[in-house]
Structures are given as C-alpha cells and as structure tokens.
Design a protein around this motif. Structure first.
Motif, PDB file in Angstrom:
ATOM      1  N   VAL A   1       0.837  -1.198   0.000  1.00  0.00           N
ATOM      2  CA  VAL A   1       0.000   0.000   0.000  1.00  0.00           C
ATOM      3  C   VAL A   1       0.875   1.252   0.000  1.00  0.00           C
ATOM      4  N   ARG A   2       1.974   1.203   0.737  1.00  0.00           N
ATOM      5  CA  ARG A   2       2.880   2.350   0.786  1.00  0.00           C
ATOM      6  C   ARG A   2       3.421   2.669  -0.612  1.00  0.00           C
TER       7      ARG A   2
ATOM      8  N   SER B   1      -3.014   7.028   4.265  1.00  0.00           N
ATOM      9  CA  SER B   1      -4.294   6.665   4.879  1.00  0.00           C
ATOM     10  C   SER B   1      -5.436   6.590   3.877  1.00  0.00           C
ATOM     11  N   LEU B   2      -5.238   7.140   2.678  1.00  0.00           N
ATOM     12  CA  LEU B   2      -6.350   7.258   1.739  1.00  0.00           C
ATOM     13  C   LEU B   2      -6.772   5.926   1.132  1.00  0.00           C
ATOM     14  N   VAL B   3      -5.858   4.961   1.043  1.00  0.00           N
ATOM     15  CA  VAL B   3      -6.257   3.642   0.532  1.00  0.00           C
ATOM     16  C   VAL B   3      -7.288   3.015   1.461  1.00  0.00           C
ATOM     17  N   SER B   4      -7.044   3.089   2.756  1.00  0.00           N
ATOM     18  CA  SER B   4      -8.019   2.566   3.718  1.00  0.00           C
ATOM     19  C   SER B   4      -9.293   3.398   3.718  1.00  0.00           C
TER      20      SER B   4
ATOM     21  N   GLY C   1     -10.725   0.677   1.850  1.00  0.00           N
ATOM     22  CA  GLY C   1     -10.758  -0.313   2.919  1.00  0.00           C
ATOM     23  C   GLY C   1      -9.658  -1.344   2.836  1.00  0.00           C
ATOM     24  N   GLY C   2      -8.577  -1.039   2.132  1.00  0.00           N
ATOM     25  CA  GLY C   2      -7.441  -1.952   2.074  1.00  0.00           C
ATOM     26  C   GLY C   2      -7.075  -2.365   0.665  1.00  0.00           C
TER      27      GLY C   2
ATOM     28  N   ALA D   1     -11.676  -2.770  -7.002  1.00  0.00           N
ATOM     29  CA  ALA D   1     -12.039  -1.520  -7.668  1.00  0.00           C
ATOM     30  C   ALA D   1     -11.312  -1.375  -9.000  1.00  0.00           C
ATOM     31  N   LEU D   2     -10.094  -1.865  -9.043  1.00  0.00           N
ATOM     32  CA  LEU D   2      -9.302  -1.851 -10.273  1.00  0.00           C
ATOM     33  C   LEU D   2      -9.998  -2.656 -11.366  1.00  0.00           C
ATOM     34  N   LEU D   3     -10.479  -3.838 -11.022  1.00  0.00           N
ATOM     35  CA  LEU D   3     -11.179  -4.669 -11.996  1.00  0.00           C
ATOM     36  C   LEU D   3     -12.470  -4.001 -12.460  1.00  0.00           C
TER      37      LEU D   3
END
Length: 216
Positions: free
Chosen positions: A30-31, A42-45, A49-50, A57-59
C-alpha cells in the motif's frame, strides 16, 4: 472537493495497476501504491478499505464486464457479427492496456485468492461467445465437432494470440498493428468454425472507454 477526491482515487487505481502488473499483487505494498500515486498513505483505507478492495475496484474500473455484456445483448447481434465484434474488442483491449492484460494473466496462472474474481468476469464474456457459436451452429453458419472444443480453441486464439517476447526467437518480422492482428485472428477463428463468408461487425464500439477518469 468531490472532483479532487475523484482525481486522487483515479491516481491510486492507476498506480496500483502499474505496480501490480510489474511486481504482482502480493509483492506490491500500500505504501508503494500511495507513493506512486502521490497520495496520503491513509487514503487507501479511507477510500477502499485496504489493498484487496483496491484490486476489486481496479477490476471494476478497467474491466467493466457488466456494462460490456449489457451493450452486446442490447445490440441483438447475429452469430457471425457477435463472434467478430467480441473478438475485435478483446484483441483491441488487450493491446490498449497491457498492464491489465498482465494482471489477468498473473492471477489466472498463479491461482491466487483473487482468481475467482477474475474468473467471474471472464466467464461472462466466454459464455456469450459460446452462445454466438452455438446459435451459429444451429443456423449452419458454423461447423464443428464439439462446441466445448471450439470454445477452448477460440478463447486460446484470442487471449494468447499476441506477439509476446516468448515468441520472438521464431518470428521473422515485426508484430503487425492491432487492426491487422484483429483481421488475422478472425481469419483463423472463422476458418476453424467452417465459416465461408466475410467477417461482420457491429458499427459501434462495444468496449467502453476503460479509463476511470482523466489522468492527473
């Protein structure tokens, strides 16, 4: 504010697509995604949500199968036009977004926990392709011994018909452009299906623009 949030989410998805294609899902952190996207860690979470949900979401963003199937069914294509149009769009998509193609290949060959998500999306397309070929057989447009067999052979021709580096030692010329590849693949498929006429296409594009917003 909403527009800026969409830009950040788009950057995260593009960053994830790039890194996962290069390194694989498990090796991508994630980093690293946030660094590539120039986004707060923090924005990915916050948005997704991880990492697993980033992948989903990519798919959804780059392989919108539900929308594609709805467009195809709404067109009510005859069997030949259905096979040709669907083949054309998959070959074009594969060439236009090699990162997504690489991710699909990784997940399907490695049998990861995400393979099921990939399989669900792919089966929507191949079930429709099967319907076109089955109806073509009923109308005596196509001739084949086994519908199961031609489904496998057609899928293989479309998915693995690219000019990858593994084939370079036996190739004597530069890879053709995408439209020539479409023509070559269709010539091979229609010949294998025993169809003696010319390819037929829907006049409109089937696959929607696969970019989830403009690049930032």
């Amino acid at each position: 504010m909403v527009r800026e949030e969409e830009h950040v989410k788009t950057r995260i998805l593009y960053a994830a697509k790039k890194l996962i294609a290069q390194k694989g899902f498990e090796a991508t952190t994630v980093r690293e995604i946030c660094r590539e996207a120039d986004a707060n860690l923090s924005l990915v979470s916050y948005y997704y949500g991880g990492k697993e949900h980033v992948f989903e979401a990519l798919l959804d963003a780059f392989i919108p199968m539900g929308e594609i199937i709805d467009r195809l069914r709404a067109l009510k294509l005859e069997p030949v036009a259905g096979v040709c149009s669907l083949t054309r769009e998959i070959v074009r998509f594969r060439a236009a977004d090699p990162e997504i193609s690489q991710i699909i290949h990784q997940e399907m060959t490695r049998r990861t926990p995400r393979t099921g998500m990939m399989q669900q999306r792919k089966l929507l397309i191949w079930r429709l392709m099967r319907e076109y070929m089955e109806e073509g057989g009923r109308q005596n447009l196509f001739r084949f011994r086994s519908l199961d067999a031609v489904c496998v052979y057609v899928a293989g021709s479309i998915l693995f018909g690219g000019f990858g580096t593994s084939f370079e030692p036996v190739l004597e010329s530069e890879p053709p452009d995408v439209e020539t590849q479409v023509s070559d693949v269709l010539c091979y498929i229609l010949g294998g299906l025993g169809y003696g006429g010319e390819p037929e296409f829907t006049p409109e594009r089937i696959w929607p623009a696969h970019e989830p917003g403009a690049r930032s």
